[in-house]
Design a protein around this motif. Structure first.
Motif, PDB file in Angstrom:
ATOM      1  N   CYS A 117      40.944  36.899  34.012  1.00 34.97           N
ATOM      2  CA  CYS A 117      41.149  37.200  32.588  1.00 34.97           C
ATOM      3  C   CYS A 117      41.237  38.697  32.325  1.00 34.97           C
ATOM      4  CB  CYS A 117      40.020  36.602  31.749  1.00 34.97           C
ATOM      5  SG  CYS A 117      40.143  34.822  31.537  1.00 34.97           S
ATOM      6  N   ALA A 118      40.443  39.471  33.057  1.00 34.23           N
ATOM      7  CA  ALA A 118      40.479  40.917  32.882  1.00 34.23           C
ATOM      8  C   ALA A 118      41.838  41.495  33.261  1.00 34.23           C
ATOM      9  CB  ALA A 118      39.384  41.567  33.728  1.00 34.23           C
ATOM     10  N   ILE A 119      42.494  40.868  34.223  1.00 34.88           N
ATOM     11  CA  ILE A 119      43.816  41.327  34.649  1.00 34.88           C
ATOM     12  C   ILE A 119      44.906  40.809  33.707  1.00 34.88           C
ATOM     13  CG2 ILE A 119      45.496  41.252  36.546  1.00 34.88           C
ATOM     14  CD1 ILE A 119      43.107  40.857  38.458  1.00 34.88           C
ATOM     15  N   MET A 120      44.744  39.572  33.224  1.00 35.35           N
ATOM     16  CA  MET A 120      45.807  38.917  32.466  1.00 35.35           C
ATOM     17  C   MET A 120      45.871  39.292  30.989  1.00 35.35           C
ATOM     18  SD  MET A 120      47.993  37.149  34.043  1.00 35.35           S
ATOM     19  CE  MET A 120      48.705  36.417  32.568  1.00 35.35           C
ATOM     20  N   ASN A 121      44.746  39.654  30.377  1.00 33.17           N
ATOM     21  CA  ASN A 121      44.733  39.823  28.924  1.00 33.17           C
ATOM     22  C   ASN A 121      45.774  40.827  28.411  1.00 33.17           C
ATOM     23  OD1 ASN A 121      42.907  38.845  26.539  1.00 33.17           O
ATOM     24  ND2 ASN A 121      43.355  40.982  26.132  1.00 33.17           N
ATOM     25  N   PRO A 122      45.885  42.041  28.997  1.00 27.38           N
ATOM     26  CA  PRO A 122      46.913  42.962  28.507  1.00 27.38           C
ATOM     27  C   PRO A 122      48.327  42.386  28.594  1.00 27.38           C
ATOM     28  CG  PRO A 122      45.346  44.116  29.888  1.00 27.38           C
ATOM     29  CD  PRO A 122      45.047  42.660  30.031  1.00 27.38           C
ATOM     30  N   ALA A 123      48.603  41.676  29.681  1.00 22.30           N
ATOM     31  CA  ALA A 123      49.931  41.084  29.842  1.00 22.30           C
ATOM     32  C   ALA A 123      50.184  40.006  28.798  1.00 22.30           C
ATOM     33  CB  ALA A 123      50.086  40.500  31.240  1.00 22.30           C
TER      34      ALA A 123
END
Length: 325
Positions: A117-123
């Protein structure tokens, strides 16, 4: 997890993500538009029928999804497979902690999801704002410049340039994302592993790669569709928060400041939706969401299992060849 097993997980996760995102992204775009507050005004005609713009640009926002989705998926499965192997070992291997299998699956998937989630949220923020981006309207004031930039640079790049001034807002909706993903992922993987065990039975090693991958896909589709139905309200709130973040970046940056927490929280957004649209507003896109979740989960985990087994067998064959030499 060994180096070879880790490499197989990364390769399988990357391949599954690419295949699934190509297939599911257009449906996710439609869901985002249905759940947006602008659905009735932007995508419906005066007669109540859907406007052509509703079906236009279905791959808007695809770039950030793929760029972040591959490492997020790989990170998730690295953590998930590593913890699952320790908590639910094969026969004869020692357990890290004595936990019931469903709890072990839940803990493993939750740990993987925190990282993903930490990686995906900005995307996801960039994707959903790009999905709502339109160059066909005729905005006035400060919006005209942003629309010209988007026509010049493309929807996704245009949105990214706007967020570059306030990058902290790329984590808007992270609380809602976590709230939906953690329980949803835990439930999905508990159901998925149990269904897969029931369908495959004791023939896991004897079945062909294609059969095992197909049974994994069916298990994942049933688990993903059932879970998605429970979390549609959280998904609606999450979408509204992300779209509001994009609106504030474009229209009111000087008024709202640059912090992440400048917009209303999940509960406040949920109350706004209920006030404006009633309880039904929290279940917008229910049918399409369940179908997309079932198809996406089945395709994603089916592809992941197929590629993991394929890369595993290819690695074994390669090692046997090297030994023979």
């Amino acid at each position: 997890m060994s180096h070879d097993a880790g490499a197989q997980v990364w390769q399988a996760a990357a391949a599954a993500t690419l295949v699934t995102d190509l297939a599911v992204h257009p449906v996710e775009t439609l869901i985002t538009r249905i759940q947006s507050p602008a659905y009735a005004t932007r995508y419906k005609t005066a007669r109540g029928t859907l406007h052509r713009s509703f079906f236009a640009g279905l791959y808007q926002g695809f770039g950030p999804t793929v760029l972040a989705g591959v490492p997020a998926s790989a990170a998730f499965f690295t953590v998930y497979e590593g913890l699952k192997a320790a908590l639910v070992p094969r026969e004869g291997e020692a357990k890290l902690v004595a936990l019931p299998a469903p709890v072990a699956y839940a803990v493993s998937s939750a740990a993987g999801d925190v990282v993903a989630c930490a990686i995906m949220n900005p995307a996801e923020v960039l994707k959903q704002n790009a999905q709502m981006s339109s160059s066909s309207s005729s905005p006035g004031g400060g919006q005209a410049r942003q629309q010209r930039q988007r026509r010049r640079w493309g929807h996704t790049v245009g949105v990214a340039r706007e967020f570059a001034r306030h990058p902290g807002r790329l984590w808007a909706g992270y609380t809602a994302l976590t709230a939906s993903h953690l329980p949803g992922t835990c439930l999905t993987f508990c159901l998925y592993e149990r269904l897969k065990e029931a369908l495959v039975g004791g023939d896991d090693d004897g079945a062909s790669i294609t059969r095992r991958a197909w049974l994994s896909a069916v298990s994942a589709a049933l688990a993903g569709g059932a879970t998605a139905a429970l979390f549609v309200p959280v998904d609606v709130v999450k979408t509204r928060m992300r779209l509001a973040a994009g609106t504030s970046v474009r229209e009111r940056p000087q008024h709202l400041g640059a912090g992440v927490g400048t917009g209303p929280g999940p509960l406040a957004v949920a109350r706004q939706v209920v006030r404006a649209e009633g309880t039904a507003g929290l279940f917008r896109g229910l049918g399409l969401t369940c179908i997309a979740a079932a198809a996406g989960s089945g395709l994603y985990l089916g592809c992941y299992e197929w590629w993991k087994m394929y890369f595993g067998e290819a690695g074994e064959a390669s090692r046997r060849g090297e030994t023979a030499l």
